[in-house]
Design a protein around this motif. Structure first.
Motif, short mmCIF file in Angstrom:
data_model
loop_
_atom_site.label_atom_id
_atom_site.label_comp_id
_atom_site.label_asym_id
_atom_site.label_seq_id
_atom_site.Cartn_x
_atom_site.Cartn_y
_atom_site.Cartn_z
N LEU A 251 0.97 -1.42 0.05
CA LEU A 251 0.01 0.03 0.03
C LEU A 251 1.07 1.36 0.06
O LEU A 251 1.71 1.41 0.88
N LEU A 252 0.65 2.06 -1.14
CA LEU A 252 1.61 3.20 -1.33
C LEU A 252 0.82 4.37 -1.06
O LEU A 252 -0.20 4.63 -2.14
N GLY A 253 0.98 5.19 -0.32
CA GLY A 253 0.37 6.63 -0.29
C GLY A 253 1.07 7.69 -0.97
O GLY A 253 2.29 7.74 -0.90
N LEU A 254 0.11 8.52 -1.83
CA LEU A 254 0.65 9.61 -2.46
C LEU A 254 0.18 10.79 -2.38
O LEU A 254 -1.15 10.86 -2.64
N THR A 255 0.83 11.77 -1.72
CA THR A 255 0.33 13.12 -1.18
C THR A 255 0.99 14.27 -1.44
O THR A 255 2.30 14.02 -1.95
N GLY A 256 0.31 15.51 -1.64
CA GLY A 256 0.87 16.73 -2.20
C GLY A 256 -0.15 17.69 -2.61
O GLY A 256 -1.20 17.43 -2.62
N ALA A 257 0.44 18.79 -2.74
CA ALA A 257 -0.40 19.94 -3.04
C ALA A 257 -1.43 19.82 -4.37
O ALA A 257 -0.77 18.89 -5.21
N PRO A 258 -2.41 20.43 -4.55
CA PRO A 258 -3.26 20.40 -5.61
C PRO A 258 -2.60 20.57 -6.90
O PRO A 258 -1.63 21.51 -6.88
N GLY A 259 -2.25 19.74 -8.02
CA GLY A 259 -1.82 20.03 -9.08
C GLY A 259 -0.22 19.67 -9.12
O GLY A 259 0.64 19.88 -9.91
N ALA A 260 0.13 18.98 -7.96
CA ALA A 260 1.71 18.83 -7.83
C ALA A 260 2.06 17.66 -8.86
O ALA A 260 3.32 17.48 -9.08
N GLY A 261 1.06 17.02 -9.46
CA GLY A 261 1.55 15.82 -10.41
C GLY A 261 0.99 14.49 -9.84
O GLY A 261 1.79 13.43 -10.21
N LYS A 262 0.19 14.27 -8.68
CA LYS A 262 0.13 13.01 -8.23
C LYS A 262 -0.59 12.00 -8.86
O LYS A 262 -0.14 10.92 -8.92
N THR B 184 11.00 10.21 -15.92
CA THR B 184 12.28 10.39 -15.33
C THR B 184 12.08 10.36 -13.70
O THR B 184 11.41 11.26 -13.19
N GLY B 185 13.04 9.51 -13.13
CA GLY B 185 13.14 9.32 -11.72
C GLY B 185 12.09 8.49 -11.30
O GLY B 185 12.32 8.22 -9.82
N VAL B 186 11.10 8.00 -11.91
CA VAL B 186 10.10 7.21 -11.35
C VAL B 186 10.40 5.88 -10.88
O VAL B 186 10.12 5.50 -9.67
N PRO B 187 11.46 5.34 -11.65
CA PRO B 187 12.17 3.94 -11.02
C PRO B 187 12.69 4.17 -9.70
O PRO B 187 12.77 3.44 -8.64
N GLU B 188 13.66 5.29 -9.69
CA GLU B 188 14.23 5.59 -8.55
C GLU B 188 13.29 5.93 -7.27
O GLU B 188 13.72 5.46 -6.06
N LEU B 189 12.10 6.41 -7.51
CA LEU B 189 11.00 6.68 -6.66
C LEU B 189 10.53 5.50 -6.08
O LEU B 189 10.35 5.29 -4.85
N LEU B 190 10.16 4.69 -7.09
CA LEU B 190 9.51 3.38 -6.65
C LEU B 190 10.58 2.49 -5.71
O LEU B 190 10.21 1.98 -4.72
N ASP B 191 11.88 2.54 -6.04
CA ASP B 191 12.82 1.77 -5.30
C ASP B 191 13.23 2.25 -3.96
O ASP B 191 13.28 1.53 -3.11
N ALA B 192 13.17 3.74 -3.80
CA ALA B 192 13.13 4.50 -2.66
C ALA B 192 12.07 3.93 -1.59
O ALA B 192 12.00 3.64 -0.44
N ALA B 193 10.74 3.93 -2.25
CA ALA B 193 9.60 3.64 -1.56
C ALA B 193 9.60 2.21 -1.09
O ALA B 193 9.46 1.78 0.18
N LEU B 194 10.29 1.26 -2.00
CA LEU B 194 10.16 -0.09 -1.56
C LEU B 194 11.28 -0.43 -0.74
O LEU B 194 11.13 -1.57 0.38
N SER B 195 12.27 0.42 -0.68
CA SER B 195 13.38 0.05 0.43
C SER B 195 13.10 0.51 1.70
O SER B 195 13.42 0.08 2.71
N TYR B 196 12.00 1.58 2.02
CA TYR B 196 11.58 1.61 3.07
C TYR B 196 10.61 0.54 3.65
O TYR B 196 10.89 0.26 4.97
N ILE B 197 9.94 0.01 3.04
CA ILE B 197 9.24 -1.29 3.56
C ILE B 197 10.28 -2.32 3.57
O ILE B 197 10.10 -3.08 4.91
N ALA B 198 11.28 -2.59 3.02
CA ALA B 198 12.18 -3.83 3.26
C ALA B 198 13.06 -3.10 4.47
O ALA B 198 13.31 -3.89 5.28
N PHE B 199 13.33 -1.78 4.83
CA PHE B 199 13.91 -1.44 6.10
C PHE B 199 13.13 -1.86 7.04
O PHE B 199 13.84 -2.39 8.37
#
Ligand SMILES: Nc1nc2c(ncn2[C@@H]2O[C@H](COP(=O)(O)OP(=O)(O)OP(=O)(O)O)[C@@H](O)[C@H]2O)c(=O)[nH]1
Ligand SMILES: [Mg+2]
Length: 314
Positions: free
Chosen positions: A49-60, A233-248
């Protein structure tokens, strides 16, 4: 009319029409939704379960779409719930939905739904959590929950996530300093989206300065990833960062306790909702209106009115 058991099986197969029907019931908070979720619960608990939050129009939505495409390319199925508590009509979310529907059209591996309606008594956070549970039980490998990051509602909504990504963008007036403290604290990963625009480096510097001050109780150092959601751009890195938190969390035996903390909150949400519904149903709309009128005419104080409602419940 589909029998409940058939609906259950169709949901388990991930059939989009069955999912849509179940979500409508969840949004209406009717009893059949609860019965369904009870039966689905044993099949849930597998999804990330991955939550994505940010200002309106941030590109969520664009980022969710990009993440979905990436996850699909890795052979995963994806569910996306876009929650917009700020607008009852949710033009943004629904428009974004339509655009994404075109891209993932005819791909049963991606299911997208936006939610904006708040039931009369039920909380949007509870409904969003139930939809996430539904998609989990329907076998989606990853469930993305997108919500506008403006207040407590959003904090409640992302609390169901295993990992929360907070999105910032350069410019737009949402400098690090002006982002609500509560929102900053829930970030397990920061994404600086629209990194194709000038100012991304400055946002990153501000974030690093902010992050260098405090330390998280779980010992995680929050990564910052620059993304351009529109071209991936950067989306694979973002996913990896998110998954590494769960692994952590998992490596340190903290994942179960994090989930328990999240469930504690959800239990309180459900309890609040159920007690409120029971009290209001037992009181009845007429009596509620009558009591409100008496308080408005100052014939009765509001505390005694609530006492009267509480008594009706027993
Ligand atoms: N230049 C640029 N534009 C982007 C990027 N990501 C998203 N956009 C654009 O920003 C606009 C808003 O994107 P959305 O994905 O709808 O943003 P959102 O955060 O979901 O918006 P709401 O749900 O309305 O709060 C769209 O026009 C996107 O094309 C990016 O990385 N760079
Ligand atoms: Mg959106």
């Amino acid at each position: 009319v589909t029998q409940p058991d058939n609906l259950l099986e169709a949901i388990r197969r991930g059939e989009p029409r069955a999912l849509a029907r179940a979500i409508t019931r969840i949004e209406n908070r009717d009893d059949s939704a609860e019965a369904l979720l009870r039966q689905l619960f044993p099949y849930s608990g597998r999804a990330t379960l991955l939550g994505l939050t940010g200002a309106p129009g941030a590109g969520k939505s664009t980022l969710a779409d990009s993440l979905a495409a990436l996850l699909r390319s890795r052979g995963q199925s994806v569910g996306i719930v876009a929650v917009d508590p700020t607008s009852p009509f949710s033009g943004g979310a629904i428009l974004g939905d339509r655009i994404r529907m075109q891209r993932h059209h005819a791909d049963d591996g991606v299911f997208i739904r936006s939610m904006a309606t708040r039931g009369a008594l039920g909380g949007l956070a509870t409904a969003a959590a139930d939809v996430a549970l539904l998609l989990d039980a329907a076998g989606k490998d990853t469930v993305l929950v997108e919500t506008v990051g403006v207040g407590q509602d959003e904090v409640d909504i992302v609390r169901l996530a295993d990992v929360t990504v907070v999105m910032l963008v350069p410019g737009m007036g949402d400098d690090v300093q002006t982002i609500k403290a509560g929102i900053m604290e829930i970030a397990d990963v920061f994404a600086i989206n629209k990194a194709d625009r000038s100012g991304a480096d400055r946002v990153e510097q501000e974030l690093r300065a902010m992050l260098s001050i405090g330390h998280r109780p779980d010992g995680w150092s929050v990564p910052i990833v620059k993304t351009v959601a529109t071209d991936g751009t950067g989306v694979p890195e973002l996913l990896d960062a998110a998954l590494s938190y769960i692994a952590f969390l998992r490596d340190r035996g903290l994942l179960a306790s994090k989930k328990a903390v999240n469930w504690r909150q959800r239990l309180l949400d459900l309890l609040r909702e159920r007690l409120l519904m029971r009290a209001v149903n037992a009181t009845g709309e007429d009596r509620l209106a009558d009591l409100a009128g008496r308080v408005a005419r100052r014939e009765m104080d509001p505390y005694s009115a609530v006492d009267a409602i509480m008594q009706a419940q027993l």
